[in-house]
Write a protein that holds these residues in place. Structure first.
Motif, mmCIF file in Angstrom:
data_model
loop_
_atom_site.group_PDB
_atom_site.id
_atom_site.type_symbol
_atom_site.label_atom_id
_atom_site.label_comp_id
_atom_site.label_asym_id
_atom_site.label_seq_id
_atom_site.Cartn_x
_atom_site.Cartn_y
_atom_site.Cartn_z
ATOM 1 N N VAL A 18 -67.595 2.788 33.634
ATOM 2 C CA VAL A 18 -67.399 1.899 32.488
ATOM 3 C C VAL A 18 -68.752 1.430 31.947
ATOM 4 O O VAL A 18 -68.996 1.462 30.735
ATOM 5 N N GLU A 19 -69.634 1.023 32.832
ATOM 6 C CA GLU A 19 -70.962 0.571 32.391
ATOM 7 C C GLU A 19 -71.715 1.688 31.673
ATOM 8 O O GLU A 19 -72.334 1.448 30.630
ATOM 9 N N ALA A 20 -71.649 2.897 32.192
ATOM 10 C CA ALA A 20 -72.341 4.029 31.564
ATOM 11 C C ALA A 20 -71.753 4.361 30.204
ATOM 12 O O ALA A 20 -72.486 4.677 29.260
ATOM 13 N N ALA A 21 -70.429 4.275 30.081
ATOM 14 C CA ALA A 21 -69.775 4.598 28.810
ATOM 15 C C ALA A 21 -70.085 3.564 27.734
ATOM 16 O O ALA A 21 -70.183 3.902 26.547
ATOM 17 N N LEU A 22 -70.244 2.305 28.134
ATOM 18 C CA LEU A 22 -70.444 1.239 27.150
ATOM 19 C C LEU A 22 -71.911 0.920 26.868
ATOM 20 O O LEU A 22 -72.219 0.312 25.848
ATOM 21 N N ALA A 23 -72.801 1.326 27.738
ATOM 22 C CA ALA A 23 -74.226 1.017 27.558
ATOM 23 C C ALA A 23 -74.781 1.441 26.195
ATOM 24 O O ALA A 23 -75.533 0.683 25.577
ATOM 25 N N PRO A 24 -74.415 2.623 25.682
ATOM 26 C CA PRO A 24 -74.978 3.028 24.381
ATOM 27 C C PRO A 24 -74.472 2.213 23.185
ATOM 28 O O PRO A 24 -75.100 2.214 22.140
ATOM 29 N N ILE A 25 -73.342 1.522 23.341
ATOM 30 C CA ILE A 25 -72.765 0.825 22.179
ATOM 31 C C ILE A 25 -72.762 -0.690 22.305
ATOM 32 O O ILE A 25 -72.452 -1.380 21.335
ATOM 33 N N SER A 26 -73.087 -1.234 23.462
ATOM 34 C CA SER A 26 -73.011 -2.675 23.672
ATOM 35 C C SER A 26 -74.324 -3.211 24.236
ATOM 36 O O SER A 26 -74.893 -2.630 25.154
ATOM 37 N N ALA A 27 -74.763 -4.340 23.695
ATOM 38 C CA ALA A 27 -76.000 -4.955 24.171
ATOM 39 C C ALA A 27 -75.839 -5.499 25.590
ATOM 40 O O ALA A 27 -76.765 -5.467 26.382
ATOM 41 N N THR A 28 -74.658 -5.990 25.901
ATOM 42 C CA THR A 28 -74.359 -6.550 27.214
ATOM 43 C C THR A 28 -73.010 -6.039 27.685
ATOM 44 O O THR A 28 -72.058 -5.998 26.914
ATOM 45 N N VAL A 29 -72.937 -5.645 28.963
ATOM 46 C CA VAL A 29 -71.678 -5.217 29.565
ATOM 47 C C VAL A 29 -71.554 -5.907 30.917
ATOM 48 O O VAL A 29 -72.436 -5.778 31.758
ATOM 49 N N ARG A 30 -70.471 -6.653 31.090
ATOM 50 C CA ARG A 30 -70.195 -7.289 32.381
ATOM 51 C C ARG A 30 -68.836 -6.800 32.863
ATOM 52 O O ARG A 30 -67.854 -6.881 32.127
ATOM 53 N N VAL A 31 -68.788 -6.309 34.104
ATOM 54 C CA VAL A 31 -67.560 -5.772 34.671
ATOM 55 C C VAL A 31 -67.113 -6.663 35.820
ATOM 56 O O VAL A 31 -67.884 -6.943 36.733
ATOM 57 N N GLU A 34 -62.459 -7.581 40.253
ATOM 58 C CA GLU A 34 -61.379 -8.390 40.816
ATOM 59 C C GLU A 34 -60.321 -8.720 39.762
ATOM 60 O O GLU A 34 -59.132 -8.623 40.016
ATOM 61 N N GLN A 35 -60.776 -9.104 38.568
ATOM 62 C CA GLN A 35 -59.848 -9.444 37.489
ATOM 63 C C GLN A 35 -59.549 -8.260 36.581
ATOM 64 O O GLN A 35 -58.753 -8.372 35.659
ATOM 65 N N ARG A 36 -60.247 -7.146 36.830
ATOM 66 C CA ARG A 36 -60.092 -5.932 36.029
ATOM 67 C C ARG A 36 -60.333 -6.216 34.548
ATOM 68 O O ARG A 36 -59.524 -5.886 33.683
ATOM 69 N N ARG A 37 -61.494 -6.805 34.316
ATOM 70 C CA ARG A 37 -61.897 -7.162 32.957
ATOM 71 C C ARG A 37 -63.314 -6.684 32.678
ATOM 72 O O ARG A 37 -64.142 -6.610 33.583
ATOM 73 N N VAL A 38 -63.557 -6.413 31.403
ATOM 74 C CA VAL A 38 -64.881 -6.028 30.934
ATOM 75 C C VAL A 38 -65.231 -6.942 29.766
ATOM 76 O O VAL A 38 -64.420 -7.124 28.854
ATOM 77 N N THR A 39 -66.423 -7.501 29.797
ATOM 78 C CA THR A 39 -66.898 -8.336 28.703
ATOM 79 C C THR A 39 -68.095 -7.639 28.068
ATOM 80 O O THR A 39 -69.002 -7.185 28.765
ATOM 81 N N THR A 40 -68.051 -7.532 26.749
ATOM 82 C CA THR A 40 -69.133 -6.881 26.012
ATOM 83 C C THR A 40 -69.673 -7.822 24.943
ATOM 84 O O THR A 40 -68.995 -8.745 24.516
ATOM 85 N N GLU A 41 -70.894 -7.540 24.528
ATOM 86 C CA GLU A 41 -71.503 -8.282 23.433
ATOM 87 C C GLU A 41 -72.227 -7.281 22.549
ATOM 88 O O GLU A 41 -72.927 -6.395 23.040
ATOM 89 N N GLY A 42 -72.007 -7.403 21.252
ATOM 90 C CA GLY A 42 -72.714 -6.548 20.312
ATOM 91 C C GLY A 42 -72.018 -5.232 20.009
ATOM 92 O O GLY A 42 -72.639 -4.318 19.480
ATOM 93 N N ALA A 43 -70.735 -5.120 20.349
ATOM 94 C CA ALA A 43 -69.995 -3.887 20.068
ATOM 95 C C ALA A 43 -68.658 -4.234 19.412
ATOM 96 O O ALA A 43 -68.050 -5.252 19.736
ATOM 97 N N GLU A 44 -68.244 -3.401 18.502
ATOM 98 C CA GLU A 44 -66.930 -3.576 17.868
ATOM 99 C C GLU A 44 -65.839 -3.288 18.892
ATOM 100 O O GLU A 44 -65.963 -2.367 19.702
#
Length: 63
Positions: A18-31, A34-44
């Motif tokens: 997930v981190e590798a897939a989102l790195a090119p499109i998001s400034a920040t990726v937090r996975v 435990e809660q099975r959630r991903v938080t991104t910043e700077g991506a649509e």
């Protein structure tokens, strides 16, 4: 920041994929495995959903 539910994500390998897939499109990726959630910043949201679907992880935005 936008948070997504990613119910199929369950292990360290999933997190790395997930981190590798989102790195090119998001400034920040937090996975949060435990809660099975991903938080991104700077991506649509549509781009995040598409990138995750491409690697086999259906996702939906929360809130």
């Amino acid at each position: 920041m936008t948070t997504f539910s990613v119910p199929e994500m369950s292990c360290g390998h999933c997190k790395a994929s997930v981190e590798a897939a989102l790195a090119p499109i998001s400034a920040t990726v937090r996975v949060d495995l435990e809660q099975r959630r991903v938080t991104t910043e700077g991506a649509e949201a549509a781009a995040v959903i598409s990138a995750l679907a491409a690697i086999g992880f259906p996702a939906q935005p929360l809130g």
